[in-house]
Design an enzyme around this catalytic site. Structure first.
Site, short mmCIF file in Angstrom:
data_model
loop_
_atom_site.label_atom_id
_atom_site.label_comp_id
_atom_site.label_asym_id
_atom_site.label_seq_id
_atom_site.Cartn_x
_atom_site.Cartn_y
_atom_site.Cartn_z
N SER A 180 60.79 44.34 52.66
CA SER A 180 60.15 45.31 53.57
C SER A 180 60.00 44.72 54.96
O SER A 180 59.33 43.71 55.16
CB SER A 180 58.77 45.69 53.03
OG SER A 180 58.01 46.29 54.06
N GLN A 235 58.40 46.16 57.29
CA GLN A 235 57.02 46.40 57.75
C GLN A 235 56.12 45.27 57.32
O GLN A 235 55.29 44.79 58.10
CB GLN A 235 56.51 47.74 57.22
CG GLN A 235 57.26 48.93 57.84
CD GLN A 235 56.80 50.27 57.33
OE1 GLN A 235 55.99 50.35 56.39
NE2 GLN A 235 57.31 51.33 57.92
N ASP A 250 66.18 54.29 54.95
CA ASP A 250 65.71 55.58 55.46
C ASP A 250 66.79 56.66 55.39
O ASP A 250 66.52 57.82 55.71
CB ASP A 250 65.25 55.43 56.92
CG ASP A 250 63.95 54.64 57.00
OD1 ASP A 250 63.24 54.55 55.98
OD2 ASP A 250 63.65 54.11 58.09
#
Ligand code: S3P
Length: 428
Positions: free
Chosen positions: A159, A161, A308
């Site tokens: 990830s 993020q 995404d």
């Protein structure tokens, strides 16, 4: 069946726009950001930085001047910071704010309030931060004033993020912070931190950030968002007229372009023209030709590099010859919506032969003629689900009505107009 053509530019990169505000806000001096994405998600980051005391002028929608307050110049907001729909904002701000002298509370919209936050809270606590979540989800309550130590953190999921949140906290730690990823994820934070003068060492899947004494203000050119271009890439493959569809100035950071590799192994004909560098990021123009696609088993290694883009990849798979198998993509279940469930429900309405899997989807495509029926599909408020079903309309037997599309503005303001410009038959 509609054909698409023309030459378009997609708006600025969402990931890079968020990061540009955060880093220039804690830099010393005046930064200028061009190509900024003025979407609801990035405007939530802008509002939060302003609430934390950073002066930000929007010279026009896409040109932003940030008067950085310095690494230790942020001041606490007297209210909860509202991150809207933006997962990137809440994860990255949690890392940044965990290191401050003041307390903060982070909240968001109904979707964000359901998203997992312990993935960032846990490593940040290991660094010495004090963070509370509500059963793992927002509100995130941060008690400031703790000094942080560098840690070595092995991320359980790839990830960007989580990695970025830890790197931001690491700027304030008293020793080097190391993040080890299980696979490649987008590296915009590493690139941008380095351009602000932070020492960041990257060695394969390991990133080390050194504590910073200051960040130097920068000029940042934000490239077009590959994830927004993705809808038009698939649209062009399904329906481009003879001249093809040209998408200009698209960010082609290799940690983002898994979709290109996947589509090319499905038979996509995509030319990369005029490759160049835009600040710390590679960009190019993409010419998309109508292509006969064939189904494949998507290699697991490409999943984080296309994370995404799966909703629109599902649409491409519906138009490919044979079966496409997507697995190892369980992260899709904790995005703005459960994207496996949301796309599966819509594909069922449109009569696509598919099987929803715990970690992906199996889709049997229809390569010639309409691949979709018509009907009402629910985007469940997820911007990428909504835009993906509009791409399906290019190969549908009749109209597709997409519900709950307001959140398209979180990432792609102007999508409907641009889609109409290239030939989508799209009505409000
Ligand atoms: C992002 C990272 C990805 C991606 C999101 C943007 C970022 O999330 O899905 O849209 O800007 O770092 P994860 O890190 O949770 O995979």
């Amino acid at each position: 069946m509609h054909s698409v053509s023309g030459s378009i530019t997609v708006p600025g990169d969402k990931s890079i726009s968020h990061r540009s505000l955060m880093l220039s806000g804690i830099a010393t001096g005046r930064s200028e950001v061009t190509g900024f994405l003025p979407s609801e998600d990035c405007l939530a980051s802008m509002a939060a930085m302003r609430a934390l005391g950073v002066g930000i002028e929007q010279a026009d929608a896409t040109r932003v001047i940030v008067h950085g307050v310095g690494l230790h110049g942020l001041r606490g907001a007297s209210f909860a910071l509202d991150m809207g729909n933006a997962g990137t904002a809440i994860r990255l701000f949690t890392g940044l704010l965990a290191a401050q002298a003041f307390d903060s509370i982070l909240v968001g919209d109904a979707s964000l309030m359901k998203r997992p936050m312990e993935r960032v809270a846990k490593p940040l606590r290991e660094m010495g931060a004090e963070i509370r979540t509500r059963s793992g989800t927002p509100p995130v309550e941060i008690t400031g004033g703790h000094s942080l130590q560098g840690i070595e953190y092995r991320m359980p999921v790839a990830s960007a993020q989580v990695k970025s949140s830890i790197l931001l906290a690491g700027l304030y730690a008293n020793s080097v912070t190391t993040v080890v990823s299980p696979a490649i994820s987008r590296d915009h934070s590493e690139r941008m931190l380095a351009s602000f003068g932070v020492r960041v060492d990257v060695d394969g899947l390991t990133v080390r950030v050194h504590p910073a004494s200051s960040l130097q203000a920068q000029s940042i050119e934000v490239p077009g968002d590959f994830s927004s271009a993705a809808f038009f890439i698939v649209a062009g493959l399904l329906g481009a007229s003879a001249q093809g569809l040209l998408i200009r100035n698209v960010g082609l950071n290799p940690s983002r372009t898994g979709l290109l590799d996947i589509l090319r192994s499905m038979g996509a004909n995509i030319d990369i023209e005029n490759p160049r560098q835009s600040g710390a990021e590679p960009v190019a123009d993409l010419r998309i030709h109508r292509s006969a696609l064939r189904g494949i088993a998507v290699p697991a290694a490409l999943v984080p590099l296309a994370i995404d883009e799966f909703p629109v990849l599902f649409i491409a798979a519906c138009c490919a010859d044979g079966e496409t198998l997507i697995s190892g993509a369980e992260e899709l279940r904790v995005k703005e919506s459960d994207r496996i469930a949301a796309m599966g429900a819509g594909l069922a309405v449109l009569g696509v032969e598919h099987e929803v899997l715990p970690d992906g989807m199996r889709i049997v495509g229809v390569p010639e003629g309409p691949a979709f029926g018509s009907g009402v599909v629910d985007s469940v408020g997820d911007h990428r689900v909504a835009m993906s079903f509009s791409v399906a309309s290019l190969r549908a037997r009749g109209p597709i009505r997409i519900k709950d599309t307001d959140n398209v503005a979180t990432s792609f303001p102007g999508f409907a107009q641009l889609a109409r410009e290239v030939g989508f038959d799209l009505h409000d």
